[in-house]
Design an enzyme around this catalytic site. Structure first.
Site, PDB file in Angstrom:
ATOM      1  N   CYS A   7       0.862  -1.174   0.000  1.00  0.00           N
ATOM      2  CA  CYS A   7       0.000   0.000   0.000  1.00  0.00           C
ATOM      3  C   CYS A   7       0.907   1.235   0.000  1.00  0.00           C
ATOM      4  CB  CYS A   7      -0.993  -0.016   1.156  1.00  0.00           C
ATOM      5  SG  CYS A   7      -0.292   0.174   2.805  1.00  0.00           S
ATOM      6  N   ARG A  13      -3.605  -0.567   5.320  1.00  0.00           N
ATOM      7  CA  ARG A  13      -4.160  -1.654   4.500  1.00  0.00           C
ATOM      8  C   ARG A  13      -3.231  -2.847   4.341  1.00  0.00           C
ATOM      9  NH1 ARG A  13      -5.854   2.154  -0.397  1.00  0.00           N
ATOM     10  NH2 ARG A  13      -3.984   3.174   0.426  1.00  0.00           N
TER      11      ARG A  13
END
Length: 186
Positions: A7, A13
């Site tokens: 990410c 994430r």
């Protein structure tokens, strides 16, 4: 199989994806960020959502490196921008870089194939000088939306509910990823 999740900053994430995936499988997994610093913990939201799901994570951020790219058999990004930047920066590894949704979701692959087929029909109609069917144009527009919707929600700066929504989205697509990888291993 060695899987790298990527990410932006490697605090929300990708560490969440790494922890969920490790919880589901025995594959070797790491995460990194395109613009990550070294050694930052996962965000409080990520840590809290994982903890609520009974998943532990002792994450420290790391940037994407040549060594990580070579280590990975599969590189899964959270957005198409991450994917495109990695493909541009590491062209020799382009064939193993995908967004999570485009790699794991069989509906994405179906939509992509249908879109290619629809474009071929459109070109045939244009070459033949035929009028283009409005239904074909509508179908192409819908399919383009489907294949462009490959980003995982970025919870950065959001509240707990935002992180929970990202967790739910990741959990769905990571389950599909596990299924796809297990089917390939057979």
């Amino acid at each position: 199989m060695n899987i790298l999740f990527v990410c932006t900053g490697n605090t929300c994430r990708s560490p969440m994806a790494q922890a969920i995936f490790q919880h589901k499988t025995k594959h070797h997994v790491q995460s990194a960020g395109i613009f990550a610093g070294e050694g930052m913990p996962a965000s409080m939201g990520t840590t809290e959502v994982l903890k609520q799901q009974g998943i532990s994570s002792d994450h420290k951020s790391q940037p994407v490196t040549d060594d990580l790219m070579k280590w990975a058999d599969l590189i899964i990004t959270m957005t198409k921008n991450h994917r495109d930047l990695l493909k541009q920066s590491y062209p020799a590894d382009a064939d193993k870089i995908y967004t999570l949704k485009e790699y794991a979701d069989p509906q994405y692959e179906h939509a992509w194939n249908k879109l290619k087929e629809s474009y071929a029909h459109l070109e045939e109609a244009k070459l033949a000088g035929s009028e283009v069917d409005a239904n074909l144009t509508d179908q192409i527009n819908q399919l383009e939306k489907t294949v462009q919707n490959v980003d995982i929600i970025d919870p950065f700066g959001g509240n707990y509910m935002t992180y929970q929504k990202t967790y739910q989205e990741l959990d769905i697509y990571l389950a599909l990823l596990v299924k796809k990888i297990e089917n390939k291993d057979r």
